[in-house]
Scaffold this motif. Sequence first.
Motif, PDB file in Angstrom:
ATOM      1  N   SER A 213       0.817  -1.217   0.000  1.00  0.00           N
ATOM      2  CA  SER A 213       0.000   0.000   0.000  1.00  0.00           C
ATOM      3  C   SER A 213       0.853   1.270   0.000  1.00  0.00           C
ATOM      4  CB  SER A 213      -0.939   0.009   1.215  1.00  0.00           C
ATOM      5  OG  SER A 213      -0.198  -0.027   2.412  1.00  0.00           O
ATOM      6  N   GLN A 214       2.145   1.143   0.333  1.00  0.00           N
ATOM      7  CA  GLN A 214       3.050   2.295   0.389  1.00  0.00           C
ATOM      8  C   GLN A 214       3.929   2.421  -0.860  1.00  0.00           C
ATOM      9  OE1 GLN A 214       4.885   0.727   3.930  1.00  0.00           O
ATOM     10  NE2 GLN A 214       3.861   2.220   5.258  1.00  0.00           N
ATOM     11  N   LYS A 215       3.825   1.446  -1.736  1.00  0.00           N
ATOM     12  CA  LYS A 215       4.719   1.355  -2.898  1.00  0.00           C
ATOM     13  C   LYS A 215       4.659   2.595  -3.794  1.00  0.00           C
ATOM     14  CE  LYS A 215       3.137  -0.957  -6.287  1.00  0.00           C
ATOM     15  NZ  LYS A 215       2.601  -2.047  -7.144  1.00  0.00           N
ATOM     16  N   ASP A 216       3.469   3.010  -4.177  1.00  0.00           N
ATOM     17  CA  ASP A 216       3.325   4.104  -5.134  1.00  0.00           C
ATOM     18  C   ASP A 216       3.927   5.407  -4.614  1.00  0.00           C
ATOM     19  OD1 ASP A 216       2.096   2.375  -6.875  1.00  0.00           O
ATOM     20  OD2 ASP A 216       0.058   3.014  -6.388  1.00  0.00           O
ATOM     21  N   GLU A 217       3.738   5.658  -3.312  1.00  0.00           N
ATOM     22  CA  GLU A 217       4.281   6.887  -2.736  1.00  0.00           C
ATOM     23  C   GLU A 217       5.802   6.879  -2.769  1.00  0.00           C
ATOM     24  OE1 GLU A 217       3.925   9.686   1.280  1.00  0.00           O
ATOM     25  OE2 GLU A 217       3.165   7.621   1.319  1.00  0.00           O
ATOM     26  N   ILE A 218       6.414   5.741  -2.443  1.00  0.00           N
ATOM     27  CA  ILE A 218       7.872   5.629  -2.461  1.00  0.00           C
ATOM     28  C   ILE A 218       8.397   5.810  -3.887  1.00  0.00           C
ATOM     29  CG2 ILE A 218       9.831   4.083  -2.098  1.00  0.00           C
ATOM     30  CD1 ILE A 218       8.697   5.129   0.494  1.00  0.00           C
ATOM     31  N   ILE A 219       7.747   5.182  -4.854  1.00  0.00           N
ATOM     32  CA  ILE A 219       8.173   5.313  -6.256  1.00  0.00           C
ATOM     33  C   ILE A 219       8.089   6.767  -6.701  1.00  0.00           C
ATOM     34  CG2 ILE A 219       7.565   4.730  -8.639  1.00  0.00           C
ATOM     35  CD1 ILE A 219       6.771   1.946  -7.626  1.00  0.00           C
ATOM     36  N   LYS A 220       7.030   7.452  -6.309  1.00  0.00           N
ATOM     37  CA  LYS A 220       6.859   8.865  -6.666  1.00  0.00           C
ATOM     38  C   LYS A 220       8.006   9.703  -6.113  1.00  0.00           C
ATOM     39  CE  LYS A 220       3.606  12.725  -6.183  1.00  0.00           C
ATOM     40  NZ  LYS A 220       2.286  13.153  -5.622  1.00  0.00           N
ATOM     41  N   ILE A 221       8.387   9.471  -4.863  1.00  0.00           N
ATOM     42  CA  ILE A 221       9.474  10.246  -4.249  1.00  0.00           C
ATOM     43  C   ILE A 221      10.806   9.927  -4.924  1.00  0.00           C
ATOM     44  CG2 ILE A 221      10.741  10.681  -2.108  1.00  0.00           C
ATOM     45  CD1 ILE A 221       8.152  10.058  -0.592  1.00  0.00           C
ATOM     46  N   LEU A 222      11.031   8.660  -5.275  1.00  0.00           N
ATOM     47  CA  LEU A 222      12.255   8.279  -5.984  1.00  0.00           C
ATOM     48  C   LEU A 222      12.373   9.056  -7.303  1.00  0.00           C
ATOM     49  CD1 LEU A 222      12.228   4.404  -5.447  1.00  0.00           C
ATOM     50  CD2 LEU A 222      13.950   5.990  -4.563  1.00  0.00           C
ATOM     51  N   ILE A 223      11.290   9.083  -8.070  1.00  0.00           N
ATOM     52  CA  ILE A 223      11.292   9.769  -9.361  1.00  0.00           C
ATOM     53  C   ILE A 223      11.502  11.276  -9.176  1.00  0.00           C
ATOM     54  CG2 ILE A 223       9.869  10.352 -11.377  1.00  0.00           C
ATOM     55  CD1 ILE A 223       8.602   7.530 -11.054  1.00  0.00           C
ATOM     56  N   GLN A 224      10.864  11.840  -8.141  1.00  0.00           N
ATOM     57  CA  GLN A 224      11.033  13.266  -7.853  1.00  0.00           C
ATOM     58  C   GLN A 224      12.486  13.609  -7.526  1.00  0.00           C
ATOM     59  OE1 GLN A 224       8.218  13.765  -4.669  1.00  0.00           O
ATOM     60  NE2 GLN A 224       6.532  14.359  -6.044  1.00  0.00           N
ATOM     61  N   ASN A 225      13.224  12.623  -7.034  1.00  0.00           N
ATOM     62  CA  ASN A 225      14.624  12.824  -6.674  1.00  0.00           C
ATOM     63  C   ASN A 225      15.584  12.251  -7.717  1.00  0.00           C
ATOM     64  OD1 ASN A 225      15.041  13.939  -3.664  1.00  0.00           O
ATOM     65  ND2 ASN A 225      13.125  12.785  -3.759  1.00  0.00           N
ATOM     66  N   ASP A 226      15.105  12.168  -8.964  1.00  0.00           N
ATOM     67  CA  ASP A 226      15.947  11.771 -10.102  1.00  0.00           C
ATOM     68  C   ASP A 226      16.544  10.375  -9.961  1.00  0.00           C
ATOM     69  OD1 ASP A 226      15.603  14.250 -11.513  1.00  0.00           O
ATOM     70  OD2 ASP A 226      16.955  15.158 -10.048  1.00  0.00           O
ATOM     71  N   LEU A 227      15.791   9.468  -9.342  1.00  0.00           N
ATOM     72  CA  LEU A 227      16.189   8.067  -9.258  1.00  0.00           C
ATOM     73  C   LEU A 227      15.260   7.248 -10.155  1.00  0.00           C
ATOM     74  CD1 LEU A 227      16.850   8.072  -5.444  1.00  0.00           C
ATOM     75  CD2 LEU A 227      18.547   7.388  -7.147  1.00  0.00           C
ATOM     76  N   LYS A 228      15.852   6.609 -11.135  1.00  0.00           N
ATOM     77  CA  LYS A 228      15.098   5.866 -12.152  1.00  0.00           C
ATOM     78  C   LYS A 228      14.679   4.498 -11.616  1.00  0.00           C
ATOM     79  CE  LYS A 228      15.893   3.603 -16.610  1.00  0.00           C
ATOM     80  NZ  LYS A 228      16.952   3.318 -17.614  1.00  0.00           N
ATOM     81  N   LEU A 229      13.397   4.201 -11.702  1.00  0.00           N
ATOM     82  CA  LEU A 229      12.872   2.920 -11.233  1.00  0.00           C
ATOM     83  C   LEU A 229      13.419   1.781 -12.088  1.00  0.00           C
ATOM     84  CD1 LEU A 229      10.879   1.517  -9.247  1.00  0.00           C
ATOM     85  CD2 LEU A 229       9.146   1.741 -11.051  1.00  0.00           C
ATOM     86  N   LEU A 230      13.968   0.739 -11.448  1.00  0.00           N
ATOM     87  CA  LEU A 230      14.498  -0.420 -12.159  1.00  0.00           C
ATOM     88  C   LEU A 230      13.630  -1.657 -12.006  1.00  0.00           C
ATOM     89  CD1 LEU A 230      18.320  -0.222 -11.313  1.00  0.00           C
ATOM     90  CD2 LEU A 230      17.179   0.520 -13.413  1.00  0.00           C
ATOM     91  N   ASP A 231      13.166  -1.900 -10.771  1.00  0.00           N
ATOM     92  CA  ASP A 231      12.468  -3.162 -10.541  1.00  0.00           C
ATOM     93  C   ASP A 231      11.622  -3.081  -9.273  1.00  0.00           C
ATOM     94  OD1 ASP A 231      12.126  -6.118 -11.093  1.00  0.00           O
ATOM     95  OD2 ASP A 231      12.994  -6.237  -9.089  1.00  0.00           O
ATOM     96  N   VAL A 232      10.501  -3.797  -9.274  1.00  0.00           N
ATOM     97  CA  VAL A 232       9.650  -3.941  -8.083  1.00  0.00           C
ATOM     98  C   VAL A 232       9.334  -5.421  -7.921  1.00  0.00           C
ATOM     99  CG1 VAL A 232       7.468  -3.370  -6.978  1.00  0.00           C
ATOM    100  CG2 VAL A 232       8.618  -1.656  -8.401  1.00  0.00           C
ATOM    101  N   SER A 233       9.649  -5.980  -6.761  1.00  0.00           N
ATOM    102  CA  SER A 233       9.317  -7.382  -6.480  1.00  0.00           C
ATOM    103  C   SER A 233       8.487  -7.451  -5.204  1.00  0.00           C
ATOM    104  CB  SER A 233      10.591  -8.224  -6.339  1.00  0.00           C
ATOM    105  OG  SER A 233      11.462  -7.682  -5.359  1.00  0.00           O
ATOM    106  N   THR A 234       7.699  -8.492  -5.063  1.00  0.00           N
ATOM    107  CA  THR A 234       6.789  -8.596  -3.922  1.00  0.00           C
ATOM    108  C   THR A 234       6.890  -9.977  -3.275  1.00  0.00           C
ATOM    109  OG1 THR A 234       4.949  -9.339  -5.321  1.00  0.00           O
ATOM    110  CG2 THR A 234       5.156  -6.973  -4.950  1.00  0.00           C
TER     111      THR A 234
END
Length: 305
Positions: free
Chosen positions: A266-287
Amino acid sequence: MEVKDWYKLTFQIESDSEDIIIWKLNDLGIFSFSFEYLIKNENKKEVNIWLPINEWDESSRNNFEEIISKLINIDDSKDKFFDWSTIKEEDWLTSWKKYWAPELVGNHFLILPYWINLDEKFKDKKIIQIDPGAAFGTGSHPSTYLCLEKMDNILFSDKKILDIGSGSGILSIAARLLGAKEVFAVDNDYLAINSTKSNFQLNFGNLNNLNTYLGSFNEVILKNQLKQFDFVLCNILAEVIKGMIPNIYKCLKNNGEVILSGILNSQKDEIIKILIQNDLKLLDVSTRKDWVCISAQKTSDPTKL
């Protein structure tokens, strides 16, 4: 030497409540716990939690019961839901160790309690020996599993690694086993730092290539000018991770990667948004179960050089 006795709290939950209980215990800084399947009812589990007597008075215990009751929506007044007992210090290790067993993670890792002999069939695995003491878990938490599984598929040879919230040191040890040149471990709990060093020594016979820092990540990074890391590993709660991301970006070298775990789905999307805002490119998401592990990369940006 002071003798430390323990409360053992036992109660039963529905199996699908395990993740939220784990999250809350971690949130409260409680790491000595176990879950057991009930043979007669596989939809339920027994929770066992160990708490130092000298830190948990009656008021604290009552408050804790209220927190758990609200979390899983039970009414303890109708039935005796919580069972408290006491354990003497000399019985602590016996009580704790019986819940341990070797655990395979990914294709190559085996987490091995230090008092258990290695089975011949596992000799080709990368062995992580762990002694958690009385303060840290076994490494079988889904978020730790996800992090190790992700690391298993990465080349760490000659890399510089930062482990944020090192705890028992399990990720630092894994990085070194995978060939990391230098490991920097940060934790704001002196017991965790001691545990990291003790377990590193247990696995390698020395503390070579390990640097430990006591304090909060943001303070330690600024004070010690830690930077140019190839990989940052961070397995702590999402609420804490959010405030660290800007400084994680700063301490990574260009094309360096961060692996974040301890995040609920449930917290995943918020963390991804902050990563992108800080110029960190998303590579992978595993669960795994309700937990998520996210990896991202700092890409070169000429405007920031």
